[in-house]
Enzyme design. Structure first.
Site, short mmCIF file in Angstrom:
data_model
loop_
_atom_site.label_atom_id
_atom_site.label_comp_id
_atom_site.label_asym_id
_atom_site.label_seq_id
_atom_site.Cartn_x
_atom_site.Cartn_y
_atom_site.Cartn_z
N ASP A 64 0.77 -1.17 0.10
CA ASP A 64 0.07 -0.05 -0.02
C ASP A 64 0.93 1.22 0.13
OD1 ASP A 64 -1.74 -2.07 0.77
OD2 ASP A 64 -3.04 -0.87 1.79
N LYS A 118 -6.95 3.37 -3.26
CA LYS A 118 -7.18 3.15 -1.94
C LYS A 118 -7.62 4.92 -1.50
CE LYS A 118 -5.13 2.18 2.57
NZ LYS A 118 -4.16 1.17 3.15
N LYS A 144 -10.28 0.23 -2.64
CA LYS A 144 -10.24 -0.11 -1.08
C LYS A 144 -10.45 1.17 -0.38
CE LYS A 144 -7.02 -1.25 2.82
NZ LYS A 144 -5.55 -1.71 2.88
#
Lengths: 294, 297
Positions: B133, B197, B233
């Protein structure tokens, strides 16, 4: 301005310091002598869930306020109620309550708040103890609030019944969810207005109107409710409370109706019922250079 | 490559659609199925400076034994930790079908040189991260250096290779309006992100439904243009089941059933799992639950 139309109050419920309508959108019409008085929220189990969640959320902060501070807040409730006395009497009469009885109800309620407020910083002086033990320990017992307390108001004594449950519970740091009287629901919401104006943090007191038989089982089974206080219920409902409360061993506090109306309830033992005793063993460290042992 | 903001987002339309989504709710069996799906999509996350090996091990245990009382529950999708905790997490999860995700690239600020970011990513992967991430450089984005942002994402993706999936955190709370969020989504998608995300969880506002919808629309347009699926996400601030189910509704109605799988949709959350568990138990037992009876992490 002689022909102006009076603005009527919309009675809502009291959750987390706010006055929302029930999430279910359901109402019942309160009628006295064939005259509709108000629409009363028919709270759902989700309102109850939200109330318990808000009571749980504020618990740590309420319990950590000083006892003195909580007492001041209780006095404030009494002051607010005193200043709105006439409105409460009018409202009781509107709901069909006898006038003389209404006045007595208000006086007793205000005095009772003051009575319980005084115990806030004294309850542990009376019931706390230092216990003699045979080993090298200090052993002491203090009372702590139980946690989230569910309260079921009596049908009669619409104000006194509420005060006699809510104040002894919150004065020591419990937070509460109350199901109001079905017969006199308006008083409970007006009391909520008083409480919300008295520096009581949102969530410490939550008040729901609606059907007792619908709401009580959800309250009694709720795993996050630690204790239930109630006055009188129909036998089957009362039995059900005892049965449902078993799943997480809720402390049940049943107060006879006769006690509510008399001054018998004005005793620290009622406050104690909403508390748990905690006993601590603390090793004594002896300082040999002095005669003190700390 | 020249980047310009050219896609104007219909703000009123987005918020109106969310207003309608939030009025709906799932009931009984659909709710139970939805809740289990939410569980399977959670990236159980701990990103604190005070994280310890034991804390991460405990979280990994929770990821694989979500609630022993109910054996038919799915595992969460992944455990998300700092790079220094990846080894601990991957050891704890080696026998389980739960991925290890690592934040990287100087999370959460992203303020570091590209060289260090590449190194950090490599280390995380070497230590066993299945997913990375990364955060974008918001300062560069606001300075208009869109090529820098693009190149950085592309370089990190290159570092990850094809086996390690890259989630690109836009930190929408710092991007300003929907147009910028849409634009940043396009940059990330075109630079090779496998997932986009919303947030680090360190900045408020974190994930919201309207922001997620803007990003889902970017994914949808990319799918129509290229046939390539990109994951989504939302992270931060999603702590109750009702909200999580509304996210699922939004995904289903924007992207369709293909995305209703933890390969394409994740929740970055820490306290959501317990709320979902409490709701599942409420459905099974018929009464409300207490957080006291569930593991803290």
């Amino acid at each position: 301005m002689s022909n102006r139309i009076k603005v009527l109050k919309t009675y809502k419920i009291f959750i987390d310091g706010k006055f929302p309508r029930t999430e279910s959108g359901r109402y019942v019409k309160l009628v006295k002598n064939n005259i509709p008085i108000a629409n009363v929220c028919l709270s759902s189990r989700k309102d109850l869930k939200n109330s318990v969640a808000s009571a749980r959320k504020i618990f740590d902060s309420w319990v950590s306020k000083s006892a003195y501070n909580r007492a001041q807040i209780m006095y404030r409730i009494a002051e607010m109620l005193e200043s709105r006395k006439e409105q409460f009497i009018e409202e009781l009469i509107l709901q069909g309550y006898n006038k003389e009885k209404s006045i007595v109800e208000l006086d007793k309620s205000i005095d009772r708040i003051i009575y319980f407020a005084g115990w806030s910083d004294k309850i542990n002086q009376v019931f706390g103890s230092v216990n003699p033990v045979a080993s090298s320990h200090y052993n002491f017992t203090v009372l702590e609030p139980t946690g989230v307390v569910g309260l079921i108001s009596s049908e009669e004594s619409p104000l006194l019944g509420l005060i006699s449950l809510i104040i002894p519970a919150i004065v020591t740091g419990n937070t509460t969810v109350t199901i109001a009287s079905e017969k006199y629901p308006l008083t409970s919401i007006s009391l909520a207005e008083v409480i919300s104006n008295s520096d009581v943090p949102g969530g410490v007191v939550n008040i729901l109107t609606g059907s007792k038989s619908e709401l009580i089982p959800h309250l009694a089974k709720h795993m996050d409710v630690n204790s239930i206080g109630f006055t009188e219920e129909k036998k089957d409902l009362r039995d059900q409370i005892y049965l449902d409360a078993v799943n997480n061993l809720k402390r049940l506090v049943e107060i006879p109706k006769s006690k509510i109306e008399s001054e018998e309830i004005e005793s620290p033992y009622i406050i104690k019922k909403f508390m748990e005793a905690k006993t601590t063993w603390h090793p004594i460290e002896k300082d040999f250079t002095s005669s003190n042992s700390y | 490559m020249q980047f310009t903001i050219n896609n104007k987002v219909d703000k009123v339309g987005i918020e109106d659609r969310i207003a309608r989504i939030t009025k709906r709710s799932l009931k009984s069996e659909s709710k139970l199925a939805g809740l289990k799906m939410v569980l399977s999509m959670i990236d159980l996350t701990t990103l604190e400076g005070m994280d310890t090996d034991k804390k991460v091990q405990q979280l990994c245990y929770k990821a694989t034994h979500i609630h022993n009382e109910l054996p038919d529950l799915p595992n969460v999708a992944a455990v998300c930790v700092y790079p220094t905790m990846v080894k601990t997490a991957s050891n704890a999860l080696k026998d389980f079908d739960v991925k290890v995700a690592s934040v990287a690239t100087a999370f959460p600020s992203g303020s570091s040189s590209l060289k260090i970011k590449i190194q950090e990513t490599k280390e995380a992967i070497f230590n066993g991260a299945d997913e990375v991430d990364m955060v974008i450089s918001r300062g560069k984005f606001h300075s208009g250096e869109y090529n820098y942002v693009f190149d950085e994402i592309a370089t990190i993706k290159e570092t990850c290779g094809s086996d390690v999936r890259l989630k690109v955190i836009l930190e929408t709370g710092e991007l300003g309006d929907y147009d910028h969020i849409r634009f940043a989504s396009e940059i990330a998608i075109n630079a090779g992100a496998d997932f986009i995300k919303t947030s680090t969880g360190k900045i408020k506002p974190a994930a919201t439904l309207p922001i997620t919808l803007v990003m889902l629309e970017a994914i949808k347009d990319h799918y129509y243009n290229t046939g390539k699926m990109i994951g989504m996400k939302p992270a931060g601030g999603i702590s109750n089941s009702k909200l999580a189910l509304q996210y699922l509704l939004l995904v289903k109605e924007t992207l369709g059933d293909l995305w209703l799988d933890n390969h394409w949709f994740r929740f970055g959350a820490s306290s959501l799992a317990n709320d979902v568990l409490m709701q599942i138990l409420k459905l099974k037992k018929g009464y409300y639950q207490s957080n006291n009876y569930f593991s803290k992490d």
